[in-house]
Enzyme design. Structure first.
Site, PDB file in Angstrom:
ATOM      1  N   GLY A  11       0.815  -1.209   0.000  1.00 59.44           N
ATOM      2  CA  GLY A  11       0.000   0.000   0.000  1.00 59.44           C
ATOM      3  C   GLY A  11       0.847   1.256   0.000  1.00 59.44           C
ATOM      4  CG  ASP A  13       0.361   4.880   4.984  1.00 59.61           C
ATOM      5  OD1 ASP A  13       0.305   5.705   4.048  1.00 59.61           O
ATOM      6  OD2 ASP A  13      -0.330   4.986   6.020  1.00 59.61           O
ATOM      7  CG  ASP A  63      -6.360 -13.207   4.142  1.00 64.29           C
ATOM      8  OD1 ASP A  63      -6.930 -12.692   5.132  1.00 64.29           O
ATOM      9  OD2 ASP A  63      -6.788 -13.097   2.981  1.00 64.29           O
ATOM     10  CG  LEU A  64      -3.930  -8.850   7.851  1.00 57.20           C
ATOM     11  CD1 LEU A  64      -4.349  -7.391   7.702  1.00 57.20           C
ATOM     12  CD2 LEU A  64      -2.875  -8.991   8.942  1.00 57.20           C
ATOM     13  CB  SER A 130      -7.973   5.562  11.225  1.00 55.88           C
ATOM     14  OG  SER A 130      -8.677   6.473  10.409  1.00 55.88           O
ATOM     15  CD  GLU A 132     -12.875   8.660   8.495  1.00 52.27           C
ATOM     16  OE1 GLU A 132     -14.021   8.513   8.967  1.00 52.27           O
ATOM     17  OE2 GLU A 132     -12.594   9.507   7.638  1.00 52.27           O
ATOM     18  CE1 TYR A 153      -9.907   1.653   8.023  1.00 52.34           C
ATOM     19  CE2 TYR A 153     -10.562   3.888   8.611  1.00 52.34           C
ATOM     20  CZ  TYR A 153      -9.572   2.952   8.355  1.00 52.34           C
ATOM     21  OH  TYR A 153      -8.249   3.323   8.440  1.00 52.34           O
ATOM     22  CE  LYS A 157      -7.358   0.998  10.627  1.00 50.70           C
ATOM     23  NZ  LYS A 157      -5.986   0.435  10.656  1.00 50.70           N
ATOM     24  CG  HIS A 183      -1.268   9.456   5.901  1.00 52.42           C
ATOM     25  ND1 HIS A 183      -2.187   9.186   6.901  1.00 52.42           N
ATOM     26  CD2 HIS A 183      -0.745   8.260   5.557  1.00 52.42           C
ATOM     27  CE1 HIS A 183      -2.221   7.894   7.140  1.00 52.42           C
ATOM     28  NE2 HIS A 183      -1.362   7.310   6.325  1.00 52.42           N
ATOM     29  NE  ARG A 188      -5.031   8.145   0.543  1.00 56.22           N
ATOM     30  CZ  ARG A 188      -5.431   7.460   1.592  1.00 56.22           C
ATOM     31  NH1 ARG A 188      -5.154   6.159   1.683  1.00 56.22           N
ATOM     32  NH2 ARG A 188      -6.094   8.046   2.567  1.00 56.22           N
TER      33      ARG A 188
END
Length: 340
Positions: A11, A13, A63-64, A130, A132, A153, A157, A183, A188
């Site tokens: 990604g 980041d 995979d998470l 985040s 958010e 989401y 988090k 960011h 992006r």
């Protein structure tokens, strides 16, 4: 040589963080998802075949959502630092895929923390929290601002944030939360609003596209440069004691202002090209995010280097180069580059 393990290494980041760590002499290990197409564009310039004796970056399929695999992988690598950036990170998409978002974004963090606990390894853990999570909380938002998540989401988090704090207290794991405000960068993803704007504006400028569809243009965000923000991640992991930090620029701008500046720099009137599509509105909106990074400045010595206007210039320049290549293909008769 220190070892670092990065989830979400492909990604935005993850790619900047991998660059930073390699420059600092780390050996970098990254988790990537298996797909029928490669999704390593952002780190292709860093990767060397593992047969190369100078290779210092290694990638693993995983995979998470699979806890056993994560435990086995961490036990084999035994990293000094773990940077957990992987997630289903698109807020609007989280309303369409709430269960998946909760599983990967929320429980994915728990699985990694459990892997650390079960293996007993002495590693440092960074959780990508985040802004958010603040949701409807009034600005400015800092480390003591109560969370009021307004999306699946954000709720996932918040769960992950509190699990980090719980494992830190219960098992004495060095685990910290970086509460990063928005960011951006030329890397992006194209479905995120800032990149969507610069991508479309440059295409419109070159006649490759006519219209940009957006949702809520009055939402305000605290936008910084991704490479500045990953430096803050690293600084958190170099401290003697783990803690949680807000990382932000301390400025807020609306989506409309972002659009006006981008189109203005290209000599375009955005009102002639931007249309509102209700499908891009969130069921519950976050009106304004404005971060107070005083703690990070005092304890980490961190400050953002790239300004809002510099960030926009950087993104426009990169997307203009991409648009020029598309125009060359279109002019040569490549049909997939038709004006829409």
């Amino acid at each position: 040589m220190k070892k670092a393990f990065i989830t979400g290494i492909t990604g935005q980041d993850g790619s900047y963080l991998a660059e930073l760590l390699l420059c600092k002499g780390y050996e970098v290990h990254g988790l990537i998802r298996r797909a029928s197409t490669f999704n390593t564009d952002r780190i292709d310039h860093l990767y060397r075949d593992y047969h190369d004796p100078n290779a210092r970056i290694y990638l693993y399929y995983g995979d998470l959502s699979v806890s056993g695999q994560l435990t086995d992988l961490l036990h084999a690598i035994r990293p000094d630092e773990i940077y957990h950036l992987g997630a289903q990170s698109h807020v609007r998409v989280s309303f369409d895929m709430p269960e998946y978002t909760g599983d990967v974004t929320g429980l994915g963090t728990l699985r990694l923390l459990e892997a650390i606990r079960k293996t007993g390894m002495k590693t440092k853990f960074y959780q990508a929290s985040s802004s958010e999570m603040f949701g409807a909380a009034p600005p400015p938002q800092n480390e003591i601002t109560p969370f009021q998540p307004q999306s699946p989401y954000a709720a996932a988090k918040v769960y992950a944030y509190h699990m980090v704090k719980n494992y830190r207290d219960a098992y004495k794991i060095f685990a910290c939360n970086g509460i990063l405000f928005n960011h951006e960068s030329p890397r992006r993803g194209e479905t995120f609003v800032t990149r969507k704007i610069t991508r479309a504006a440059t295409q419109i400028k070159l006649g490759l596209k006519n219209t940009l569809f957006l949702g809520n243009m009055e939402a305000k965000r605290d936008w910084g440069f991704a490479a500045d923000f990953v430096e803050a991640m690293w600084l958190m992991m170099q401290q003697d004691e783990p803690d949680d930090y807000v990382i932000a620029t301390g400025e807020t701008h609306s989506v409309r202002e972002f659009v006006e500046i981008v189109f203005g720099k290209l000599g375009l009137d955005y009102k002639r090209h931007v249309s509102i599509d209700p499908k891009y509105f969130r069921p519950t909106e976050v009106d304004i995010l404005l971060g107070d990074a005083t703690k990070a400045k005092k304890k980490l010595g961190w400050t953002p280097k790239v300004t809002f206007e510099q960030l926009i210039d950087m993104m426009i320049e990169a997307d203009m180069e991409m648009a020029k290549k598309e125009k060359t293909l279109k002019d040569a008769g490549y049909r997939n580059c038709e004006v829409r």
